[in-house]
Each structure stands twice: as structure tokens, then as C-alpha cells.
Design an enzyme around this catalytic site. Sequence first.
Site, PDB file in Angstrom:
ATOM      1  CB  SER A 134      40.327  73.674  -7.132  1.00  0.00           C
ATOM      2  OG  SER A 134      41.214  72.623  -6.713  1.00  0.00           O
TER       3      SER A 134
ATOM      4  CE  LYS B 273      44.187  74.390  -5.310  1.00  0.00           C
ATOM      5  NZ  LYS B 273      43.338  73.341  -5.198  1.00  0.00           N
TER       6      LYS B 273
ATOM      7  CE1 TYR C 256      45.628  73.767  -8.688  1.00  0.00           C
ATOM      8  CE2 TYR C 256      44.584  71.545  -9.439  1.00  0.00           C
ATOM      9  CZ  TYR C 256      44.509  72.734  -8.712  1.00  0.00           C
ATOM     10  OH  TYR C 256      43.395  73.207  -8.283  1.00  0.00           O
TER      11      TYR C 256
END
Length: 413
Positions: free
Chosen positions: A85, A88, A190
Amino acid sequence: MNRKAVGMILSIGAAALNGAASAQNSAGSAALDAGLRAAVERKDVPGVVALITDRERVLYRSAFGVADVATGRPLAADALFRIASMTKPVTSVALMQLVEQGRLGLDDPAEKYLPELAGLKVFTSFDAATGAYQLRPASKPPTVRQFLTHTSGLAYPFTSTIWRDFKPRAGETYPFGGPLLFDPGERWHYSTSTDVVGKLVEVVSGQKLENYFRQHIFAPLKMEDTSYNVPEAKRLRLVAQQQRAGARMDGAIELQNPQLGLTIASPIGGGGLASTADDYGRFVRMLLNGGELDGARVLKAETVALMGQNHIGAVSVPALKSALPRSADFTFIADGRDKWGLGFLITSDQVQGKRSPGSLSWGGINNTFFWIDPARGIAGVIMMQYLPFADAKALATYDAFERGAYQLVNAER
């Protein structure tokens, strides 16, 4: 070659593997080395690469431990980690480049560009015992901004027991994982939202993610070791995928089975990149410098500033409970006080010896983390490679590293 020259070469090689770094002669650097080395020696973590940068240069860079617990292969400072992540923020920067160009707007409904998002449904009930559920139409379509801020209503199976246990009825399809948990903008959760952001980048730019990232972010920033698909020539630099043993992932660290390959068939915006501490250090240094690095401008300064502002208003970021063993609870979040920008967690509290309020951060599920402190002009990257995410010993190593980073900076300024 004489014996003295051989000895010198061996010494240099050992230093590269075990903790050589720029600006490593200070007491602060020595203390950081000692702390990271001790975490490895205690077997808290199998290996760690850490880097501190300010706006001009790398202040600290070290590697300790092993890249593979099965073979004992040493962990080098240029090791490649699957950063999950930490992809991201890269995806968010890519989309904001397109927003800068006027090719889409933050408050546009995302379904304008992705028709598969039309007609989204929201859970009104879910029976954990039977899996029975009821849905209703969402009150409004989620916007581009809401996908950038995880307020779209989407989730992950490891952040939601409903998504974990949800089994769609025959004929139902959900392109990004499942029905919404809540109406867009109502809460923060999330989620797979950044996968949607990645699809927006592809549709609006007309390029696949890996090609877009390489042309518009990685090449300008000279991030030569960052990619979804790892070249065969770099195979030996890739850190093994590891995890704590046991059904609850609470045992000793062992190899995952099977191991991920070098290629990723369908890259997504929410994860999947491989990178090094050096490369990600260049990415965060670009953000510290308002979108520019070494003469290459990736974003306008005002865009970087916008990304670091609170975009969820009165909504707050909760410290989520994990729904799967591969992640511990999100205890690193200041529950109900932290905020979210366009791609980043925003720190609200000042904790003595740590980052400033307004700092930006996030991490990856294999315990890779970064933070950017614009007020102090420094950023840190720390990379480990094992599950579960937010493992207590990984977080303790991260905490000690961050405190050591500020001690080093305070001593040298």
C-alpha cells in the site's frame, strides 16, 4: 592484488551489507545503527532497511539482518521490497497530475469516467451467522475525492468482517470488492478505493499504470528500481515474502508459501509495486520539495500542498480492528483524531520526540512505512518484509527509528 587492498575491499563490502550510510559518522547515526541492529539480534524483525532524508540529501541509510530467513541471505541497502500500500501515494500523485491538467475534477462523480461504478448499493443489514444481507441504492455517487480519501464506502476483507464474510448472490458482480458499507462521504474506512483511483488514471490517461508511472513519475525522479514487474536480473535483490508462523500469525518468522513471483499480471493502484528505500526516499524528497526533485517537476507546489490538507472535514480516521490475521489492529493511528488528505494519513498530535502535526504517512501490509514532515523538512522510510501488518515488534522498531531520526536531525542542525 596485495593483502592490504583485498582487506580494504572486504571491509567496504561488509559495511555495505551491514549498515553503511551517508552521513554515518555522527553519534546520532551510531545510535540509529545500534537500535536497528539490536532489533535484528533480538529477532524482533528478520531484516530492516532504513533511510532519512531532508530536502537536499540523504542523512542516513542502513541495512541490517537477512533478506530470507530460510537461507540467511544478507539484506543489502539496495534490496527490493514489495511495498504493497505504499503504492497508494504514487497512484494518488499520478491522479493529481491529471487533475492539474484539467482532465478530471476532484468533485466529479467517478462514474463519469468508470461506468461500472453506476448504481452502487449500500448494505442495510448483514447477518454474520447466515450471510444473508439486504442492500439499498447509495444516496449519491462517490466522487473522485472520496476515492482518494477512503470515504467512498468501500472496504477490504481485512478491515471489515462484513466484506470478509460477504458472498454475493448469483448474478451479482462488484468490480472493486463488494457493496458499500455506508453512503459516500459519511465515514472513513480503509479500502480498495485507491484501486479505483488507479483505474481512473488508466482511463483518463489512456495508459496502463506501470507505463504511466514509469513515464510521468519514475523516470523523472530517477526511481530506476521501482516497478510492478521485477526484471529477472534483479531477482536476487528481492526480499523474500515472510510471515509469523501459526494460524494467528503470532509465532516465529518463516517463509510464506507460495512466494510471489516477479510479475504481477494485472497491476492495481492500491498495491503491488516493488521498490527500494533509496527510490522511495526520492519520492518522499520530491514531496518535501513541493513536487520537484533535482530539476524534475512532477507536481505543482500548490498541488502538493493541497494533497497534505484535510479533505474529510469533520470525519475522523479511526484505529480499525483487523478482521484477518494478516494484519494486527491499526494501533498506529491516533484514534478519532487523525485526518486524511489526498493519498496520505495526516498526523494530528505532537508526540514528544516524533513527527510534527501535519505530517503525512502511510505503510504497506508487509511492514514498510514512511513519513513526511514538511514542518521539520525531513522524511523517513523504513522497510521490513513480513506479516502481520502493524505487528507490535515491527511498530516498535519503526517507533525507535523515528525517534532516532529526530535525535540525529536535532544534533546535526
